[in-house]
Design an enzyme around this catalytic site. Structure first.
Site, PDB file in Angstrom:
ATOM      1  N   ASN A 119       0.816  -1.206   0.000  1.00 18.84           N
ATOM      2  CA  ASN A 119       0.000   0.000   0.000  1.00 18.84           C
ATOM      3  C   ASN A 119       0.853   1.260   0.000  1.00 18.84           C
ATOM      4  OD1 ASN A 119      -0.464   1.899   2.561  1.00 18.84           O
ATOM      5  ND2 ASN A 119       0.245  -0.108   3.303  1.00 18.84           N
ATOM      6  N   PHE A 123      -1.817   8.092   4.528  1.00 19.95           N
ATOM      7  CA  PHE A 123      -2.649   8.667   5.610  1.00 19.95           C
ATOM      8  C   PHE A 123      -3.903   9.363   5.083  1.00 19.95           C
ATOM      9  CE2 PHE A 123       1.279   9.459   8.595  1.00 19.95           C
ATOM     10  CZ  PHE A 123       1.422   8.088   8.758  1.00 19.95           C
ATOM     11  N   SER A 184       5.566   5.068   8.816  1.00 18.87           N
ATOM     12  CA  SER A 184       4.925   4.743   7.539  1.00 18.87           C
ATOM     13  C   SER A 184       5.825   5.195   6.401  1.00 18.87           C
ATOM     14  CB  SER A 184       3.567   5.435   7.429  1.00 18.87           C
ATOM     15  OG  SER A 184       2.646   4.793   8.263  1.00 18.87           O
ATOM     16  N   ASN A 186       4.849   6.037   3.443  1.00 23.35           N
ATOM     17  CA  ASN A 186       4.105   6.731   2.389  1.00 23.35           C
ATOM     18  C   ASN A 186       3.894   8.224   2.598  1.00 23.35           C
ATOM     19  OD1 ASN A 186       3.770   4.279   0.969  1.00 23.35           O
ATOM     20  ND2 ASN A 186       2.244   3.691   2.495  1.00 23.35           N
ATOM     21  N   THR A 187       4.492   8.778   3.651  1.00 22.84           N
ATOM     22  CA  THR A 187       4.499  10.232   3.840  1.00 22.84           C
ATOM     23  C   THR A 187       5.956  10.665   3.711  1.00 22.84           C
ATOM     24  OG1 THR A 187       2.565  10.213   5.287  1.00 22.84           O
ATOM     25  CG2 THR A 187       4.051  12.098   5.508  1.00 22.84           C
ATOM     26  N   LYS A 217       5.625   3.373  17.231  1.00 25.71           N
ATOM     27  CA  LYS A 217       5.586   2.300  16.216  1.00 25.71           C
ATOM     28  C   LYS A 217       6.764   2.469  15.274  1.00 25.71           C
ATOM     29  CE  LYS A 217       2.575   0.019  12.883  1.00 25.71           C
ATOM     30  NZ  LYS A 217       1.213  -0.113  12.366  1.00 25.71           N
ATOM     31  N   ASN A 246       5.911  -1.661  11.278  1.00 22.57           N
ATOM     32  CA  ASN A 246       5.107  -1.158  10.171  1.00 22.57           C
ATOM     33  C   ASN A 246       5.457  -1.970   8.905  1.00 22.57           C
ATOM     34  OD1 ASN A 246       3.488   0.683   8.593  1.00 22.57           O
ATOM     35  ND2 ASN A 246       3.838   2.182  10.212  1.00 22.57           N
TER      36      ASN A 246
HETATM   37  C1  LIG Z   1      -3.629  -0.792   3.560  1.00 22.14           C
HETATM   38  C2  LIG Z   1      -2.794  -0.590   4.782  1.00 22.14           C
HETATM   39  C3  LIG Z   1      -2.835   0.634   5.418  1.00 22.14           C
HETATM   40  C4  LIG Z   1      -2.059   0.839   6.556  1.00 22.14           C
HETATM   41  N1  LIG Z   1      -2.131   2.052   7.190  1.00 22.14           N
HETATM   42  C5  LIG Z   1      -1.431   2.236   8.332  1.00 22.14           C
HETATM   43  C6  LIG Z   1      -1.543   3.453   9.040  1.00 22.14           C
HETATM   44  O1  LIG Z   1      -2.300   4.353   8.673  1.00 22.14           O
HETATM   45  N2  LIG Z   1      -0.794   3.604  10.172  1.00 22.14           N
HETATM   46  C7  LIG Z   1       0.042   2.616  10.641  1.00 22.14           C
HETATM   47  O2  LIG Z   1       0.684   2.798  11.685  1.00 22.14           O
HETATM   48  N3  LIG Z   1       0.145   1.443   9.984  1.00 22.14           N
HETATM   49  C8  LIG Z   1      -0.564   1.233   8.859  1.00 22.14           C
HETATM   50  N4  LIG Z   1      -0.469   0.033   8.198  1.00 22.14           N
HETATM   51  C9  LIG Z   1       0.476  -0.995   8.721  1.00 22.14           C
HETATM   52  C10 LIG Z   1      -0.206  -2.038   9.600  1.00 22.14           C
HETATM   53  O3  LIG Z   1      -0.783  -1.467  10.757  1.00 22.14           O
HETATM   54  C11 LIG Z   1       0.806  -3.115  10.013  1.00 22.14           C
HETATM   55  O4  LIG Z   1       1.824  -2.519  10.805  1.00 22.14           O
HETATM   56  C12 LIG Z   1       1.457  -3.791   8.822  1.00 22.14           C
HETATM   57  O5  LIG Z   1       0.530  -3.973   7.783  1.00 22.14           O
HETATM   58  C13 LIG Z   1       2.049  -5.150   9.190  1.00 22.14           C
HETATM   59  O6  LIG Z   1       1.052  -6.022   9.680  1.00 22.14           O
HETATM   60  P1  LIG Z   1       0.324  -7.129   8.763  1.00 22.14           P
HETATM   61  O7  LIG Z   1       1.399  -7.894   8.055  1.00 22.14           O
HETATM   62  O8  LIG Z   1      -0.481  -7.960   9.715  1.00 22.14           O
HETATM   63  O9  LIG Z   1      -0.532  -6.381   7.798  1.00 22.14           O
HETATM   64  C14 LIG Z   1      -1.229  -0.206   7.060  1.00 22.14           C
HETATM   65  C15 LIG Z   1      -1.212  -1.437   6.419  1.00 22.14           C
HETATM   66  C16 LIG Z   1      -1.987  -1.647   5.287  1.00 22.14           C
HETATM   67  C17 LIG Z   1      -1.950  -2.991   4.623  1.00 22.14           C
END
Ligand SMILES: Cc1cc2nc3c(=O)[nH]c(=O)nc-3n(C[C@H](O)[C@H](O)[C@H](O)COP(=O)(O)O)c2cc1C
Length: 357
Positions: A119, A123, A184, A186-187, A217, A246
Site C-alpha cells: 500500500n 494517511f 509509515s 508513504n508520507t 511504532k 510497520n
Molecule cells: C492498507 C494498509 C494501510 C495501513 N495504514 C497504516 C496506518 O495508517 N498507520 C500505521 O501505523 N500502519 C498502517 N499500516 C500498517 C499495519 O498497521 C501493520 O503494521 C502492517 O501492515 C504489518 O502487519 P500485517 O502484516 O499484519 O498487515 C497499514 C497497512 C496496510 C496494509
C-alpha cells in the site's frame, strides 16, 4: 456452524479493486455496528474471551491478545464490529490534524501469490475533529482503543512536532493509548523522524500533555542494532511501549512487488519476527511490546509472545483469511500455552529469552 463464510465473501471481494473491496467490507462493518443483535450473534461465533488469554492492558481488561493493526479503521468507524469479529482491542488511525486525501489511486495492491498487500495510501483520513467526535459519541466504551497519530503530508519536518502536539491535546481523552507513527513509508520524510533528537523532543513534549500510555511504532527497515538504539531512546524519553513493525520497503522480497509503498503480510513475516526477536530480547520485561507484521497462525503469534510480545496485531492476514483466523489463533494459543504447562499467557511472554539466559 459459521454464520457466514468469509471464503465465499472473499471470492466476491477479490473480484473488486482492493480499495473498493475495503470500502465494501467497511460498509458491512458499519451496518453491523448499528445492529446489536447481529453483532451479538457474530461475537458469539468469533470472539474468544478466555481467562488464559485475558490481560490488563494499561488499566483496561482485554479478552484476548489480538488487536487490529492501524490503517484498517482510519476514522474510527468500525470499533464495535471489530470487537465482534474477534479482536481483543483495536487501533484507529493513522489520524492527522487536518483531513487529507492521501496519495493518488491506485495505491493498494494485493500480491495474491505472496499472501501479501502493498500500500501507498499516505494517511488518507478525515482528520482529528471527526475522529474525536466518533470516539466521543460511541455508545459502548468496552473495547480498548488505541489512537495512532501522524503528521499531515504538507507539514514540514521542522513543524512535525506541532502536529503531534495538537493531535495529543485533541484526542488523548478519547482513547486508551496513543501511538506515535513515524514509521509509515508513504508520507515523504516521515521515517527521517526516527532519530534521537526528534524522539527525545517528542516524548518530553507528549508526556507533559497526557497521562495516557504513549507507544512508538517503528519500521522494519533497519538493523537490530539500530532498532534497539531507537527503542532505547524512546523508552528513556518516556515511551510506554513499542509496536514493531510497520510495512517494509524491501521490494526485493518478491518479483510481484511494486517499487513504491509498503509491503505487509506473509512477505513481511520473517523480517518483522527477526527484528521483534532482537527488540524482545532487550526490552521484554522492561516495557510493553506489541508485535505486528505477517502474523498468520497460532504458532507465529505464540513465537512473538515467547519473544516478548504482550500483545500482537493483525491486518493483512485478516484480508486473506477472514475473522476465522482470529478464532483459530486464540484457540491455538490456549492449546500451545497448555502444552508448555502455562496457565496464563503472561507466563509465556518473553519465555524464549528467559530460557536462553
Ligand atoms: C492498507 C494498509 C494501510 C495501513 N495504514 C497504516 C496506518 O495508517 N498507520 C500505521 O501505523 N500502519 C498502517 N499500516 C500498517 C499495519 O498497521 C501493520 O503494521 C502492517 O501492515 C504489518 O502487519 P500485517 O502484516 O499484519 O498487515 C497499514 C497497512 C496496510 C496494509
Amino acid at each position: 456452524m459459521a454464520i457466514f463464510s468469509y471464503q465465499n465473501l472473499k471470492k466476491i471481494l477479490f473480484l473488486l479493486e482492493p480499495e473498493t473491496a475495503h470500502s465494501v467490507a467497511g460498509f458491512g462493518l458499519t451496518i453491523m455496528g448499528k445492529l446489536k443483535p447481529i453483532r451479538d450473534l457474530v461475537k458469539k461465533e468469533y470472539l474468544i474471551d478466555d481467562k488464559m488469554l485475558r490481560q490488563d492492558f494499561f488499566g483496561k481488561t482485554i479478552p484476548n491478545p489480538i488487536g487490529l493493526g492501524a490503517g484498517f479503521d482510519k476514522n474510527g468507524s468500525y470499533i464495535d464490529s471489530i470487537g465482534a469479529i474477534g479482536f481483543g482491542y483495536t487501533e484507529v488511525g493513522t489520524v492527522t490534524p487536518l483531513p487529507q486525501d492521501g496519495n493518488a489511486k491506485p495505491r493498494l495492491f494485493r500480491l495474491v501469490e505472496d499472501n501479501s498487500l502493498q500500500n501507498a495510501m499516505g494517511f488518507n483520513n478525515h482528520g482529528m475533529g471527526e475522529m474525536a467526535s466518533k470516539l466521543q459519541n460511541r455508545k459502548n466504551h468496552d473495547m480498548c482503543v488505541g489512537i495512532n497519530i501522524g503528521k499531515n503530508k504538507l507539514t514540514s519536518e521542522d513543524n512535525a512536532i506541532n502536529d503531534y502536539e495538537i493531535l495529543i491535546k485533541n484526542l488523548e481523552s478519547y482513547g486508551d493509548y496513543i501511538v506515535i507513527n513515524i514509521s509509515s513509508p508513504n508520507t515523504p520524510g516521515l521515517r527521517d523522524l526516527q532519530n534521537e533528537d526528534f524522539i527525545t523532543k517528542l516524548f518530553s513534549m507528549a508526556k507533559k500533555l497526557t497521562k495516557k500510555p504513549i507507544l512508538l511504532k517503528i519500521a522494519p527497515d533497519m538493523s537490530s542494532k539500530e532498532a534497539i538504539a531507537l527503542c532505547k531512546i524512546a523508552i528513556d524519553s518516556g515511551a510506554d511501549g513499542i509496536i514493531a513493525t510497520n510495512t517494509t520497503i524491501d521490494y526485493s522480497l518478491s518479483s510481484h512487488a511494486k517499487d513504491f509503498g509498503g509491503i505487509s503480510g506473509a512477505l513481511l513475516t520473517t523480517k518483522s519476527r527477526e527484528l521483534f526477536k532482537a527488540i524482545g530480547k532487550e526490552f521484554h520485561s522492561k516495557t510493553m511490546l506489541i508485535s505486528v507484521g505477517g502474523i498468520d497462525s497460532a504458532n507465529e503469534a505464540y513465537e512473538r509472545i515467547r519473544d516478548g510480545a504482550s500483545l500482537i496485531q493483525i491486518y493483512s492476514m485478516l484480508v486473506f483469511k477472514g475473522p476465522k483466523l482470529l478464532k483459530e489463533i486464540n484457540l491455538g494459543l490456549i492449546e500451545l500455552l497448555k502444552k508448555d504447562g502455562y496457565t496464563h499467557i503472561s507466563q509465556a511472554i518473553g519465555a524464549n529469552h528467559i530460557q536462553m539466559k
